[in-house]
Design a protein around this motif. Structure first.
Motif, PDB file in Angstrom:
ATOM      1  N   PHE A   1     -39.533   9.950  33.954  1.00  0.00           N
ATOM      2  CA  PHE A   1     -39.998  10.608  32.732  1.00  0.00           C
ATOM      3  C   PHE A   1     -41.486  10.378  32.470  1.00  0.00           C
ATOM      4  O   PHE A   1     -42.184  11.248  31.980  1.00  0.00           O
ATOM      5  CB  PHE A   1     -39.183  10.134  31.531  1.00  0.00           C
TER       6      PHE A   1
ATOM      7  N   LEU B   1     -40.733  24.818  31.910  1.00  0.00           N
ATOM      8  CA  LEU B   1     -41.679  24.667  33.024  1.00  0.00           C
ATOM      9  C   LEU B   1     -41.778  25.967  33.818  1.00  0.00           C
ATOM     10  O   LEU B   1     -42.863  26.373  34.233  1.00  0.00           O
ATOM     11  CB  LEU B   1     -41.268  23.500  33.924  1.00  0.00           C
TER      12      LEU B   1
ATOM     13  N   LEU C   1     -47.349  16.751  32.845  1.00  0.00           N
ATOM     14  CA  LEU C   1     -47.369  17.784  31.797  1.00  0.00           C
ATOM     15  C   LEU C   1     -48.672  17.740  31.018  1.00  0.00           C
ATOM     16  O   LEU C   1     -49.240  18.775  30.674  1.00  0.00           O
ATOM     17  CB  LEU C   1     -46.199  17.560  30.840  1.00  0.00           C
TER      18      LEU C   1
ATOM     19  N   MET D   1     -42.895  19.488  26.892  1.00  0.00           N
ATOM     20  CA  MET D   1     -43.216  18.110  26.504  1.00  0.00           C
ATOM     21  C   MET D   1     -42.285  17.636  25.389  1.00  0.00           C
ATOM     22  O   MET D   1     -41.780  16.522  25.403  1.00  0.00           O
ATOM     23  CB  MET D   1     -44.677  18.058  26.046  1.00  0.00           C
TER      24      MET D   1
ATOM     25  N   TYR E   1     -48.664  31.317  33.330  1.00  0.00           N
ATOM     26  CA  TYR E   1     -49.971  30.924  33.872  1.00  0.00           C
ATOM     27  C   TYR E   1     -50.386  31.836  35.023  1.00  0.00           C
ATOM     28  O   TYR E   1     -51.538  32.264  35.100  1.00  0.00           O
ATOM     29  CB  TYR E   1     -49.933  29.459  34.329  1.00  0.00           C
TER      30      TYR E   1
ATOM     31  N   ILE F   1     -47.593  21.399  37.192  1.00  0.00           N
ATOM     32  CA  ILE F   1     -46.256  21.857  36.771  1.00  0.00           C
ATOM     33  C   ILE F   1     -45.230  21.460  37.843  1.00  0.00           C
ATOM     34  O   ILE F   1     -44.140  20.978  37.538  1.00  0.00           O
ATOM     35  CB  ILE F   1     -46.239  23.384  36.505  1.00  0.00           C
ATOM     36  N   GLY F   2     -45.607  21.617  39.109  1.00  0.00           N
ATOM     37  CA  GLY F   2     -44.726  21.241  40.217  1.00  0.00           C
ATOM     38  C   GLY F   2     -44.416  19.747  40.192  1.00  0.00           C
ATOM     39  O   GLY F   2     -43.260  19.334  40.354  1.00  0.00           O
TER      40      GLY F   2
ATOM     41  N   LYS G   1     -35.854  11.795  37.369  1.00  0.00           N
ATOM     42  CA  LYS G   1     -35.762  10.958  36.165  1.00  0.00           C
ATOM     43  C   LYS G   1     -36.969  10.038  35.986  1.00  0.00           C
ATOM     44  O   LYS G   1     -36.885   8.994  35.350  1.00  0.00           O
ATOM     45  CB  LYS G   1     -34.466  10.137  36.161  1.00  0.00           C
TER      46      LYS G   1
ATOM     47  N   ALA H   1     -50.968  24.697  38.266  1.00  0.00           N
ATOM     48  CA  ALA H   1     -49.737  25.021  39.008  1.00  0.00           C
ATOM     49  C   ALA H   1     -49.195  23.775  39.710  1.00  0.00           C
ATOM     50  O   ALA H   1     -47.984  23.503  39.678  1.00  0.00           O
ATOM     51  CB  ALA H   1     -50.020  26.126  40.024  1.00  0.00           C
TER      52      ALA H   1
ATOM     53  N   ILE I   1     -35.894  11.800  26.897  1.00  0.00           N
ATOM     54  CA  ILE I   1     -36.158  10.352  26.986  1.00  0.00           C
ATOM     55  C   ILE I   1     -35.420   9.636  25.850  1.00  0.00           C
ATOM     56  O   ILE I   1     -34.788   8.603  26.052  1.00  0.00           O
ATOM     57  CB  ILE I   1     -37.682  10.070  26.914  1.00  0.00           C
TER      58      ILE I   1
ATOM     59  N   ALA J   1     -44.549  17.778  37.583  1.00  0.00           N
ATOM     60  CA  ALA J   1     -43.709  17.517  36.404  1.00  0.00           C
ATOM     61  C   ALA J   1     -42.252  17.835  36.706  1.00  0.00           C
ATOM     62  O   ALA J   1     -41.346  17.076  36.343  1.00  0.00           O
ATOM     63  CB  ALA J   1     -44.203  18.346  35.221  1.00  0.00           C
ATOM     64  N   GLU J   2     -42.028  18.937  37.396  1.00  0.00           N
ATOM     65  CA  GLU J   2     -40.653  19.344  37.730  1.00  0.00           C
ATOM     66  C   GLU J   2     -39.979  18.320  38.625  1.00  0.00           C
ATOM     67  O   GLU J   2     -38.850  17.887  38.351  1.00  0.00           O
ATOM     68  CB  GLU J   2     -40.684  20.702  38.451  1.00  0.00           C
TER      69      GLU J   2
ATOM     70  N   TYR K   1     -39.389  15.029  36.801  1.00  0.00           N
ATOM     71  CA  TYR K   1     -38.309  15.138  35.820  1.00  0.00           C
ATOM     72  C   TYR K   1     -36.949  15.130  36.504  1.00  0.00           C
ATOM     73  O   TYR K   1     -36.032  14.443  36.051  1.00  0.00           O
ATOM     74  CB  TYR K   1     -38.480  16.412  34.990  1.00  0.00           C
ATOM     75  N   SER K   2     -36.849  15.877  37.620  1.00  0.00           N
ATOM     76  CA  SER K   2     -35.544  15.899  38.309  1.00  0.00           C
ATOM     77  C   SER K   2     -35.224  14.532  38.916  1.00  0.00           C
ATOM     78  O   SER K   2     -34.063  14.187  39.089  1.00  0.00           O
ATOM     79  CB  SER K   2     -35.493  17.008  39.360  1.00  0.00           C
TER      80      SER K   2
ATOM     81  N   LEU L   1     -45.638  24.805  27.942  1.00  0.00           N
ATOM     82  CA  LEU L   1     -45.858  23.418  28.373  1.00  0.00           C
ATOM     83  C   LEU L   1     -45.656  22.447  27.203  1.00  0.00           C
ATOM     84  O   LEU L   1     -45.079  21.363  27.369  1.00  0.00           O
ATOM     85  CB  LEU L   1     -47.276  23.252  28.947  1.00  0.00           C
TER      86      LEU L   1
ATOM     87  N   ARG M   1     -45.054  28.323  34.268  1.00  0.00           N
ATOM     88  CA  ARG M   1     -45.577  28.725  35.578  1.00  0.00           C
ATOM     89  C   ARG M   1     -45.807  30.239  35.636  1.00  0.00           C
ATOM     90  O   ARG M   1     -46.867  30.699  36.049  1.00  0.00           O
ATOM     91  CB  ARG M   1     -44.622  28.292  36.696  1.00  0.00           C
TER      92      ARG M   1
ATOM     93  N   LEU N   1     -38.888  17.095  26.782  1.00  0.00           N
ATOM     94  CA  LEU N   1     -38.918  15.884  27.612  1.00  0.00           C
ATOM     95  C   LEU N   1     -38.797  14.643  26.729  1.00  0.00           C
ATOM     96  O   LEU N   1     -38.056  13.704  27.054  1.00  0.00           O
ATOM     97  CB  LEU N   1     -40.225  15.856  28.413  1.00  0.00           C
TER      98      LEU N   1
ATOM     99  N   ALA O   1     -51.291  19.351  33.004  1.00  0.00           N
ATOM    100  CA  ALA O   1     -51.142  20.814  33.006  1.00  0.00           C
ATOM    101  C   ALA O   1     -51.654  21.413  31.695  1.00  0.00           C
ATOM    102  O   ALA O   1     -52.379  22.415  31.696  1.00  0.00           O
ATOM    103  CB  ALA O   1     -49.677  21.188  33.226  1.00  0.00           C
TER     104      ALA O   1
ATOM    105  N   ALA P   1     -43.393  12.598  34.707  1.00  0.00           N
ATOM    106  CA  ALA P   1     -43.282  13.983  34.232  1.00  0.00           C
ATOM    107  C   ALA P   1     -44.218  14.217  33.059  1.00  0.00           C
ATOM    108  O   ALA P   1     -44.888  15.254  32.969  1.00  0.00           O
ATOM    109  CB  ALA P   1     -41.841  14.273  33.817  1.00  0.00           C
ATOM    110  N   LYS P   2     -44.288  13.223  32.177  1.00  0.00           N
ATOM    111  CA  LYS P   2     -45.128  13.353  30.981  1.00  0.00           C
ATOM    112  C   LYS P   2     -46.611  13.422  31.362  1.00  0.00           C
ATOM    113  O   LYS P   2     -47.361  14.226  30.822  1.00  0.00           O
ATOM    114  CB  LYS P   2     -44.883  12.148  30.071  1.00  0.00           C
TER     115      LYS P   2
ATOM    116  N   VAL Q   1     -36.089  21.754  29.559  1.00  0.00           N
ATOM    117  CA  VAL Q   1     -37.333  21.288  30.186  1.00  0.00           C
ATOM    118  C   VAL Q   1     -37.651  22.175  31.380  1.00  0.00           C
ATOM    119  O   VAL Q   1     -38.768  22.685  31.512  1.00  0.00           O
ATOM    120  CB  VAL Q   1     -37.220  19.804  30.620  1.00  0.00           C
ATOM    121  N   GLU Q   2     -36.633  22.381  32.239  1.00  0.00           N
ATOM    122  CA  GLU Q   2     -36.862  23.189  33.442  1.00  0.00           C
ATOM    123  C   GLU Q   2     -37.200  24.639  33.095  1.00  0.00           C
ATOM    124  O   GLU Q   2     -38.091  25.246  33.698  1.00  0.00           O
ATOM    125  CB  GLU Q   2     -35.632  23.123  34.355  1.00  0.00           C
TER     126      GLU Q   2
ATOM    127  N   LEU R   1     -38.541   2.814  30.563  1.00  0.00           N
ATOM    128  CA  LEU R   1     -38.292   4.261  30.439  1.00  0.00           C
ATOM    129  C   LEU R   1     -39.429   4.966  29.702  1.00  0.00           C
ATOM    130  O   LEU R   1     -39.790   6.097  30.029  1.00  0.00           O
ATOM    131  CB  LEU R   1     -36.985   4.460  29.659  1.00  0.00           C
TER     132      LEU R   1
END
Lengths: 257, 199
Positions: free
Chosen positions: A96, B27, A103, B50, B34, A84-85, A94, A81, B57, A87-88, A91-92, B46, B31, B53, A106, A99-100, B23-24, B197
């Motif tokens: 990446f 996720l 993930l 990925m 799970y 996941i938080g 940027k 959990a 990118i 990653a979120e 990601y928001s 998940l 959640r 995502l 997770a 985030a990866k 992506v969101e 990146l």
């Protein structure tokens, strides 16, 4: 006369040297000598090992650059959990890469739980063989290439059973490949390989004089059950052990259809 | 006309916005799956996240790439982004630059592939320098490999490979004879920004 005495002496020497009794006695003495030397060397080495002081051990470790203390890495299952938080939010923002990574954590956390659930559903003992504590293993790259690999080993005396359960992605390709290969082999006269039905699944069993029996059962969309048995007396004995595993239970624990 | 433009603008917006939402959404799905104990559904969501995502990118990288490479223009329709999402080959994308004189450059990036890490070792091998059609180059601070080929009709092509981390940038140039022109084009690719990146 002198010549006759010489010839008699020479033949007597040959007779004594190459007679089976003398030859085998000599061989026995040589072997005894070798064994004694080997034993003495072992004793000597053992003696040297125990006589080393702590300081000497430390010195040797320093000299060899060898690690001689206990240790290891702390292993913690990822908090799914929380990952996941992370990653979120990564990601928001940027991020990446972040985030990866989150993930992957997770996915690994979830796969670890799936693996533990499958292990918990397997029997503790099979045909008198007990599961080896500490040998249970759940492996995953966190991604689909290798997929999820769950392993358990059972042992008793000289007998061993090794269970491997593969799940997800590329392993499916291997399973399909295996079945294709199996078709080709089925047409040959290979007596150590045969195609069978195992608990309503298409499977194959193989015998190898060095590694023993092995059973492979592809099931669901992307899973395979592999059982290897060492020192089982017969195919029937091995299959009786195999039948103590229930493919449908494993399938259900993996969330397979 | 105004209506058409509005539709195009909205379409473009959705084209770029959709992956972000995906992506969101994945996720969120992961959640809730799970927390309800559906581990297989959580894993699937998940893995989808990925995959999305990787695509996001890829699109960011395409935005970083120049619209022109020397005298070659890029063709928007030929841009491609994909993800195998299998650990050994991750994100891959391509862009094509060309002009009316049959000159072109095809740029490809394969990212997040541990198998590519070994190519750095290959570049360090001195034996590469012995081939007269092969040379080691340096673009935006990154070492790479340039190989020249010529077919029976005398058409020249160049293959450029620049590894960075576990990723590989490849550019295939066709119909361009001068090495200087190739290098000028390559130097306009912002490899450092792309690497930041991806890595």
């Amino acid at each position: 006369m002198k010549r006759i005495v010489f010839l008699i002496g020479f033949f007597a020497f040959l007779q004594l040297t190459f007679s089976p009794e003398v030859f085998s006695q000599g061989r026995f003495i040589r072997r005894l000598q070798e064994e004694a030397e080997k034993k003495a060397a072992e004793e000597l080495l053992r003696g040297l090992g125990t006589e080393k002081s702590e300081e000497e051990k430390r010195e040797e470790s320093r000299r060899m650059g060898a690690h001689n203390r206990e240790g290891g890495l702390s292993v913690e299952a990822p908090d799914v959990a929380a990952s996941i938080g992370v990653a979120e939010s990564a990601y928001s923002g940027k991020d990446f890469r972040g985030a990866k990574m989150a993930l992957r954590d997770a996915i690994w956390g979830v796969e670890l739980e799936i693996g533990q659930n499958v292990l918990a559903s397997l029997p503790e003992s099979v045909s008198g063989l007990r599961s080896v504590s500490g040998a249970d293993n759940v492996t995953s790259t966190g991604m689909g290439f290798v997929g999820l690999l769950i392993e358990r080993i059972y042992e008793a005396d000289d007998m061993q059973l090794q269970v491997s359960i593969g799940n997800d992605a590329a392993i499916l390709g291997v399973a399909s490949l295996m079945m294709t290969g199996e078709f080709a082999r089925q047409q040959s006269d290979d007596t150590n390989y045969k195609r069978i039905r195992f608990q309503e699944h298409q499977a194959h069993i193989e015998y190898d004089e060095y590694s023993g029996y092995s059973l492979a059962v592809p099931f669901g969309q992307s899973s395979i059950f592999v059982l290897k048995g060492v020192n089982f007396g017969s195919e029937q004995e091995f299959m009786a052990a195999a039948n103590q595993f229930t493919i449908n239970t494993i399938k259900q624990k993996l969330g397979e259809k | 006309m105004k209506k058409i433009l509005t539709i195009i603008v909205y379409s473009l917006f959705f084209f770029f916005a959709a992956p972000a939402q995906e992506v969101e959404k994945n996720l969120n799905d992961a959640r809730s799956a799970y927390s309800s104990g559906d581990l297989e559904a959580a894993r699937f969501a998940l893995q989808q996240a990925m995959y999305e995502l990787d695509l996001a990118i890829g699109r960011e990288i395409l935005q970083l790439l120049p619209e022109r490479l020397g005298y070659l223009n890029y063709s928007d329709a030929d841009d491609m982004v994909g993800s195998v999402n299998m650990g050994f080959v991750g994100l891959h994308l391509s862009r094509t630059y060309q002009n009316d004189e049959k000159q072109s450059a095809e740029l490809q990036i394969i990212a997040d592939s541990p198998l590519l890490a070994g190519i750095n070792a290959i570049l360090a091998l001195p034996v590469i320098g012995r081939d007269p059609n092969q040379k080691r180059i340096r673009v935006d601070g990154y070492r790479g490999l340039l190989q020249k080929s010529e077919n029976a009709q005398g058409d020249v092509s160049w293959d450029m490979q620049i590894p960075f981390g576990s990723s590989l940038l490849t550019v295939n140039f066709h119909g361009i004879n001068e090495e200087n022109a190739i290098m000028d084009m390559a130097n306009s690719i912002p490899i450092q920004q792309i690497a930041r990146l991806i890595q």
